[in-house]
Motif scaffolding. Sequence first.
Motif, PDB file in Angstrom:
ATOM      1  N   GLY A 160      -8.536   0.645 -14.581  1.00 33.79           N
ATOM      2  CA  GLY A 160      -9.572  -0.258 -14.078  1.00 33.79           C
ATOM      3  C   GLY A 160      -9.105  -1.017 -12.844  1.00 33.79           C
ATOM      4  O   GLY A 160      -8.001  -0.795 -12.329  1.00 33.79           O
ATOM      5  N   THR A 161      -9.961  -1.931 -12.373  1.00 35.30           N
ATOM      6  CA  THR A 161      -9.643  -2.649 -11.126  1.00 35.30           C
ATOM      7  C   THR A 161      -8.426  -3.555 -11.285  1.00 35.30           C
ATOM      8  O   THR A 161      -7.631  -3.685 -10.340  1.00 35.30           O
ATOM      9  N   ASP A 162      -8.236  -4.136 -12.465  1.00 34.70           N
ATOM     10  CA  ASP A 162      -7.059  -5.023 -12.630  1.00 34.70           C
ATOM     11  C   ASP A 162      -5.772  -4.241 -12.377  1.00 34.70           C
ATOM     12  O   ASP A 162      -4.920  -4.642 -11.562  1.00 34.70           O
ATOM     13  N   ASP A 163      -5.650  -3.121 -13.062  1.00 33.54           N
ATOM     14  CA  ASP A 163      -4.436  -2.308 -12.894  1.00 33.54           C
ATOM     15  C   ASP A 163      -4.352  -1.748 -11.477  1.00 33.54           C
ATOM     16  O   ASP A 163      -3.282  -1.653 -10.884  1.00 33.54           O
ATOM     17  N   ALA A 164      -5.494  -1.375 -10.932  1.00 32.21           N
ATOM     18  CA  ALA A 164      -5.490  -0.816  -9.570  1.00 32.21           C
ATOM     19  C   ALA A 164      -5.035  -1.869  -8.565  1.00 32.21           C
ATOM     20  O   ALA A 164      -4.275  -1.588  -7.638  1.00 32.21           O
ATOM     21  N   LEU A 165      -5.481  -3.102  -8.766  1.00 33.57           N
ATOM     22  CA  LEU A 165      -5.096  -4.198  -7.853  1.00 33.57           C
ATOM     23  C   LEU A 165      -3.610  -4.493  -8.013  1.00 33.57           C
ATOM     24  O   LEU A 165      -2.867  -4.575  -7.047  1.00 33.57           O
ATOM     25  N   LYS A 166      -3.196  -4.552  -9.291  1.00 32.28           N
ATOM     26  CA  LYS A 166      -1.783  -4.862  -9.586  1.00 32.28           C
ATOM     27  C   LYS A 166      -0.862  -3.796  -8.988  1.00 32.28           C
ATOM     28  O   LYS A 166       0.203  -4.092  -8.460  1.00 32.28           O
ATOM     29  N   SER A 167      -1.323  -2.535  -9.024  1.00 39.41           N
ATOM     30  CA  SER A 167      -0.437  -1.465  -8.538  1.00 39.41           C
ATOM     31  C   SER A 167      -0.737  -1.134  -7.079  1.00 39.41           C
ATOM     32  O   SER A 167      -0.349  -0.086  -6.579  1.00 39.41           O
ATOM     33  N   ASN A 168      -1.484  -2.029  -6.404  1.00 38.72           N
ATOM     34  CA  ASN A 168      -1.638  -1.908  -4.955  1.00 38.72           C
ATOM     35  C   ASN A 168      -2.457  -0.689  -4.524  1.00 38.72           C
ATOM     36  O   ASN A 168      -2.400  -0.254  -3.381  1.00 38.72           O
ATOM     37  N   LEU A 169      -3.203  -0.120  -5.492  1.00 40.14           N
ATOM     38  CA  LEU A 169      -4.091   1.007  -5.118  1.00 40.14           C
ATOM     39  C   LEU A 169      -5.318   0.461  -4.382  1.00 40.14           C
ATOM     40  O   LEU A 169      -5.942   1.171  -3.601  1.00 40.14           O
ATOM     41  N   ILE A 170      -5.682  -0.773  -4.676  1.00 37.36           N
ATOM     42  CA  ILE A 170      -6.789  -1.400  -3.934  1.00 37.36           C
ATOM     43  C   ILE A 170      -6.298  -2.755  -3.408  1.00 37.36           C
ATOM     44  O   ILE A 170      -5.295  -3.285  -3.871  1.00 37.36           O
ATOM     45  N   ASP A 171      -7.063  -3.268  -2.410  1.00 31.41           N
ATOM     46  CA  ASP A 171      -6.640  -4.526  -1.789  1.00 31.41           C
ATOM     47  C   ASP A 171      -7.481  -5.705  -2.250  1.00 31.41           C
ATOM     48  O   ASP A 171      -7.067  -6.848  -2.132  1.00 31.41           O
ATOM     49  N   ALA A 172      -8.699  -5.407  -2.727  1.00 34.58           N
ATOM     50  CA  ALA A 172      -9.571  -6.523  -3.135  1.00 34.58           C
ATOM     51  C   ALA A 172     -10.602  -6.030  -4.127  1.00 34.58           C
ATOM     52  O   ALA A 172     -10.943  -4.841  -4.145  1.00 34.58           O
ATOM     53  N   VAL A 173     -11.071  -6.968  -4.958  1.00 34.53           N
ATOM     54  CA  VAL A 173     -12.175  -6.683  -5.886  1.00 34.53           C
ATOM     55  C   VAL A 173     -13.363  -7.546  -5.449  1.00 34.53           C
ATOM     56  O   VAL A 173     -13.218  -8.749  -5.237  1.00 34.53           O
TER      57      VAL A 173
END
Length: 694
Positions: A160-173
Amino acid sequence: MSDTVSFHTHGAIAEAVIDNPPVNATSASVRQGLAEAIRKLESDPALHALVIRCEGKTFIAGADIKEFGKPMADPGLPLVMEMMDHSTKPIIAAVHGTVLGGGLEVALACHYRIAAPGTKFGFPEVKLGLMPGGGGTQRTPRLAGLATAIKLVTEGNQIGTDDALKSNLIDAVATGGDLATEARAFAESLMAEGKGPRSSSTLPMPADDPALFDEARKTVAKKMRGQTAPLRALEAMRLGYELPFDEAVRQELAIFRECMHGAQSKALRHMFAAEREVARIPGLPADFQTRSVERVGVIGLGVMGRGIVMALASAGLPVVAVGLDEDNIAAAIKAITKMWSSSVAKGSMSQEAMDKRMALITTSDDPRDLSATQLVIEAVTEDLDIKKAVFAKLGEVTQPGTILASNTSFLNIDTLAEASGRAEDVCGMHFFNPAHVMRLLENVRAAKTDPEVVATIMALGKRIGKLPVLSGVCDGFIVNRMLSKRSREGFFLVEEGAKPADIDKVLLSYGFPMGPFALGDLAGLDVQAAARKARAATATERELRANFVEQMVAEGRLGQKTGSGWYLYDENRKASPNPQTDAMIAAHAERHGLCLREIGEDEIRERLLYAMVNEGAKLLSEGIVPRPHEIDVALVNGLGWPSYTGGPMHWADQIGLDKVLARIEAFRAEQGDAYWTPAPLLEQYAREGRGFYA
Ligand code: T1G
């Protein structure tokens, strides 16, 4: 522009909007449209950034599976990615829905990523026998680190977005407002901060950790036994430590193509399509009228009834659970509570979710309390007379139009339909044990079942998270009918000299989770003995003679539940050879004057599996199933037939039906017509040089 990508400008911000239903797959027109949008960004000095986003329910959910195996008229996604890597202006991906496969790769080739709340990310390619072929094995570790990258590409699960943000796959939600607006604002903020292009291709690989790769290989060997794609994904990822980015991506693409042209991917892509095909009911339009089902009854609260109650309540449906008496009901509720409590204890379910499900279940010992339901699923004991009496009662106490479904695994639904007095409302809904876990649901259309009832139970099956497959009425429907032929051959092979453990090993190495004898011990040999007893009237002398199961049941050896069956089991249910089994087989051979012989692996595999293919061809000939798809989907999801072979009918097609027929003819010569008469359809297709799938 292409017909699936539109180009817009908002001041200095350009937008490429993809609209390629149903999942915005990166078809040729999408690739062309993205390339054109990047060219426009580069050539127009008034434009300072590009936002890529999608209409519909999701951002790109992958490459277009329907294109695979066909010649590609363009260089494909890699060209688009290369253009992004060389862009002189920032490119932002605004993502939502399920950002999967090639979609995630496009997003990672963009320079920045903003995601709508609830967005999911993953590389499900391995579930199609593939691995990322658009730079995914090279960009993911560079952005998210090695451990996350290895997990994503080998397991095929979503984050999900939390893990994606934490692992730097995304920059913002995003906040959940209009994503397009927020994405443009995000682009403007980047420009205001003087942020330019930031290609993931320029990032260094994270510190190498061979132990992580070794661990992943062990996990794959266990969780995805026999599958090659996850291992190829790891092989591709290692290239990042040996080659410059561009060369590593080129070699990754070559590995992807090898996977794509391989048998396992062809089989898994077949399964992907087949699982969607079986949802289409022949002769009925997709939007055929279904009946409203708001409350469901379950009558019979044994193991299966309890599982069905759990499956229904887990899907948020109110359930009226009818048992024999107070003790029976109390035992059922106790068992259900215990199962859900263990999920809560393991953390796989919250206490709140469990409380919600329990609150949906009301109980009664009076079938008249089923009058307010729109569907009743009968799961009483597998005795025809008892079931007939139950259906007569249900016909009385429920409203006309209430669907009456039997969970029987082999009794005749037409007989139950007549007993109910409302045959048009009667059908079968055969769940697999444990009913709250197993995905497969065999929905059975009886002779007089109303098409509206068929459409309703197919829709309900999907609603409760099952994989519904439609069958006609016959002994054992799809899975159990084909399985009974494998069991027969297994017993015959033991009579002829093959060891049960060797037979199990053959199917284990073929890819089944376990062989027929380990399965018998797991299910309970008393259950198998009861099924053989129910079919004794139509069994042949030889089938009756091969009564190993009855012999063991008579000695109280029921399998895992008594610690002894074909195998011995310790307190952790770990199997070991059982000397009593060897003694039983030797005494059996002596008693019947049987000559035991060495039997090779090929003969074991062919006799077990071709017997099932031949029975599948009979199911098609008899019209029990409308297509071979139902058989492959049912056997993979109901019996654990390895999905990467595509199921029995796809697998037989790959071998060639002429070759399968030749072996069946050979077995017929050795074993007799009673067991090896080729299905007419198989003979016909072999003669015509075609397969079950044409
Ligand atoms: N290509 C073509 N059609 C697709 C598709 C795809 N990737 N995914 C789904 N469809 C069709 C599907 O056949 C059905 O159509 C309809 O969309 C709805 O699907 C280069 C190599 C996205 C989670 O593996 O997991 O990218 O059959 O019923 O339940 O490195 O579809 O009705 O005519 O499943 O809402 C990687 C597979 C590809 C994603 C939506 N991507 N799809 O689930 O709808 S390989 C995948 C899904 C790749 C790159 C690699 C699900 C979904 P029809 P649905 P859903």
